[in-house]
Design a protein around this motif. Structure first.
Motif, PDB file in Angstrom:
ATOM      1  N   GLN A 209      -7.372  12.518   0.234  1.00  0.00           N
ATOM      2  CA  GLN A 209      -6.948  11.986  -1.057  1.00  0.00           C
ATOM      3  C   GLN A 209      -8.043  12.161  -2.106  1.00  0.00           C
ATOM      4  O   GLN A 209      -7.783  12.584  -3.242  1.00  0.00           O
ATOM      5  CB  GLN A 209      -6.606  10.504  -0.918  1.00  0.00           C
TER       6      GLN A 209
ATOM      7  N   ARG B 236       5.772   8.057  -6.137  1.00  0.00           N
ATOM      8  CA  ARG B 236       4.941   6.852  -6.076  1.00  0.00           C
ATOM      9  C   ARG B 236       3.560   7.160  -5.493  1.00  0.00           C
ATOM     10  O   ARG B 236       2.557   6.552  -5.883  1.00  0.00           O
ATOM     11  CB  ARG B 236       5.658   5.772  -5.270  1.00  0.00           C
ATOM     12  N   ALA B 237       3.503   8.102  -4.575  1.00  0.00           N
ATOM     13  CA  ALA B 237       2.215   8.486  -4.002  1.00  0.00           C
ATOM     14  C   ALA B 237       1.344   9.178  -5.040  1.00  0.00           C
ATOM     15  O   ALA B 237       0.120   9.017  -5.037  1.00  0.00           O
ATOM     16  CB  ALA B 237       2.431   9.392  -2.797  1.00  0.00           C
TER      17      ALA B 237
ATOM     18  N   MET C 264       0.844  -1.198   0.000  1.00  0.00           N
ATOM     19  CA  MET C 264       0.000   0.000   0.000  1.00  0.00           C
ATOM     20  C   MET C 264       0.878   1.246   0.000  1.00  0.00           C
ATOM     21  O   MET C 264       1.822   1.342   0.782  1.00  0.00           O
ATOM     22  CB  MET C 264      -0.930  -0.005   1.211  1.00  0.00           C
ATOM     23  N   THR C 265       0.567   2.201  -0.898  1.00  0.00           N
ATOM     24  CA  THR C 265       1.393   3.381  -1.073  1.00  0.00           C
ATOM     25  C   THR C 265       1.056   4.456  -0.050  1.00  0.00           C
ATOM     26  O   THR C 265      -0.105   4.648   0.309  1.00  0.00           O
ATOM     27  CB  THR C 265       1.190   3.955  -2.492  1.00  0.00           C
ATOM     28  N   TYR C 266       2.092   5.163   0.395  1.00  0.00           N
ATOM     29  CA  TYR C 266       1.892   6.271   1.330  1.00  0.00           C
ATOM     30  C   TYR C 266       1.029   7.342   0.660  1.00  0.00           C
ATOM     31  O   TYR C 266       1.262   7.709  -0.489  1.00  0.00           O
ATOM     32  CB  TYR C 266       3.249   6.855   1.712  1.00  0.00           C
TER      33      TYR C 266
ATOM     34  N   TYR D 212       2.031   5.146   9.616  1.00  0.00           N
ATOM     35  CA  TYR D 212       1.883   4.402   8.358  1.00  0.00           C
ATOM     36  C   TYR D 212       2.590   3.048   8.430  1.00  0.00           C
ATOM     37  O   TYR D 212       2.040   2.020   8.004  1.00  0.00           O
ATOM     38  CB  TYR D 212       2.443   5.225   7.204  1.00  0.00           C
TER      39      TYR D 212
ATOM     40  N   SER E 180      11.206  10.121  -3.624  1.00  0.00           N
ATOM     41  CA  SER E 180      10.644   8.883  -4.178  1.00  0.00           C
ATOM     42  C   SER E 180       9.242   8.631  -3.644  1.00  0.00           C
ATOM     43  O   SER E 180       8.349   8.182  -4.383  1.00  0.00           O
ATOM     44  CB  SER E 180      11.548   7.690  -3.827  1.00  0.00           C
ATOM     45  N   THR E 181       9.022   8.936  -2.377  1.00  0.00           N
ATOM     46  CA  THR E 181       7.698   8.745  -1.779  1.00  0.00           C
ATOM     47  C   THR E 181       6.647   9.564  -2.517  1.00  0.00           C
ATOM     48  O   THR E 181       5.541   9.080  -2.801  1.00  0.00           O
ATOM     49  CB  THR E 181       7.724   9.151  -0.294  1.00  0.00           C
TER      50      THR E 181
ATOM     51  N   ASP F 224       9.647   2.521 -12.682  1.00  0.00           N
ATOM     52  CA  ASP F 224      11.002   2.865 -12.260  1.00  0.00           C
ATOM     53  C   ASP F 224      12.001   2.454 -13.336  1.00  0.00           C
ATOM     54  O   ASP F 224      11.956   1.333 -13.839  1.00  0.00           O
ATOM     55  CB  ASP F 224      11.359   2.145 -10.967  1.00  0.00           C
TER      56      ASP F 224
ATOM     57  N   ALA G 173      -0.562   6.693  -7.209  1.00  0.00           N
ATOM     58  CA  ALA G 173      -1.721   6.113  -6.525  1.00  0.00           C
ATOM     59  C   ALA G 173      -2.850   7.119  -6.379  1.00  0.00           C
ATOM     60  O   ALA G 173      -4.016   6.738  -6.254  1.00  0.00           O
ATOM     61  CB  ALA G 173      -1.305   5.595  -5.153  1.00  0.00           C
TER      62      ALA G 173
END
Length: 332
Positions: free
Chosen positions: A231, A45-46, A1-3, A216, A41-42, A90, A49
């Motif tokens: 979100q 990727r977030a 699961m993505t942050y 998290y 990077s977070t 990536d 999502a």
């Protein structure tokens, strides 16, 4: 699961730049330079999502939106339209050219005696995001490939008896530490926006980063539920911004300001003006404004111009300070 993207503390400029590329992918990607462990990077990727899913042909390796758009070398077992998350691919350091562009499928060639194409990372990233960490350490031959594809929006493979073409339009996101080397000017110019990030300087911000990350790590599902409303609100604003973008105007005064700023800073070519215009319009659409104004232009100017400045041996100020100075002088 993505942050969750909405849960990232601070780093407002980085988050804004990524949101603008989500509203208008044509802006040209984001370059994020800064310290290690600052959420680069977070955030990438977030964002993947966070974005609404894409409609694509189920059996197409290039994420084509319709059966008519599927390349002729693809044999479809199923051409129904499915909804899937926006791809975030990536591109690792040390990757081979074949892995990036695609190559002959050796297994099919050996078992069936047929020439078949095995798509690479560029096919997977089509209509999504291609993320390169430590981009300033990327090998030159891969940089040259990316420059060609970024220019044409198409990947062309001519080798081993294959002649393959497929669309490769993606938002390029690169991150790195400036202490480890500079980026080649040709690649640097391909990024629409540039961001400088650093570690939080306020104790309260650092505490909040630790608190959220710890929550998290202990229970990702509960943490995601806590931030679900934020979100969804942000996703709705991005979708609304995309819909409003074609009708969002920019008057002659904004065009004049774009040109005046780039002239004052001595930026090469016209990409600076075009990026300023698109980013201002995307910000206006995201904020629900019918027309881009000087206010939006002021806010996106550092993002769009700081990486386009020539070095001035007589001016020791950083690029961000130089852009801010020009904004105050030109847009006073």
């Amino acid at each position: 699961m993505t942050y969750p993207f909405a849960a990232i503390v601070g780093q407002d400029e980085m988050k804004l730049a990524m949101i603008l590329t989500a509203v208008d992918p044509g802006i040209g990607g984001v370059l994020v330079f800064g310290d290690r462990g600052t959420g680069k990077s977070t955030a990438v990727r977030a964002l993947g999502a966070l974005l609404p899913p894409l409609n694509m042909v189920a059996g197409c390796p290039c994420n084509s939106a319709s059966a008519d758009a599927v390349p002729d070398w693809v044999t479809l077992a199923d051409d129904k339209i499915v909804s899937r998350p926006t791809p975030v691919v990536d591109l690792p350091l040390g990757v081979t050219e074949d892995r990036v562009t695609g190559a002959l499928d050796i297994e099919t060639a050996l078992t069936r005696g047929e020439k078949a194409f095995q798509p690479g990372l560029l096919a997977r990233a089509n209509r999504g995001y291609l993320y390169i960490d430590e981009i300033n350490l990327l090998e030159d031959h891969v940089v040259d490939l990316l420059l060609d594809v970024a220019q044409s929006g198409e990947n062309v493979v001519e080798r081993e008896g294959l002649s393959i073409r497929h669309p490769a339009r993606f938002v390029l996101v690169g991150s790195g530490n400036p202490e480890e080397g500079e980026l080649r000017p040709q690649l640097l110019d391909r990024f629409g926006l540039s961001v400088e990030v650093g570690s939080p300087s306020e104790i309260s911000d650092r505490i909040e980063v630790i608190r959220r990350r710890d929550a998290y790590d202990r229970d990702p599902a509960a943490f995601a539920d806590k931030w679900a409303d934020a979100q969804n609100d942000l996703r709705a604003r991005i979708v609304a911004g995309r819909s409003a973008l074609p009708a969002t105007e920019a008057g002659d005064d904004v065009l004049h300001d774009c040109a005046a700023l780039c002239l004052a800073l001595g930026s090469d070519g016209l990409r600076g003006e075009l990026t300023l215009l698109r980013a201002s319009r995307a910000l206006a659409a995201f904020e629900g404004a019918a027309q881009a104004t000087r206010d939006q232009l002021r806010r996106v100017a550092p993002l769009a111009l700081r990486h386009r400045l020539r070095r001035d041996p007589l001016d020791e100020a950083g690029s961000t300070i130089r852009v801010g100075r020009a904004v105050e002088e030109v847009l006073a």
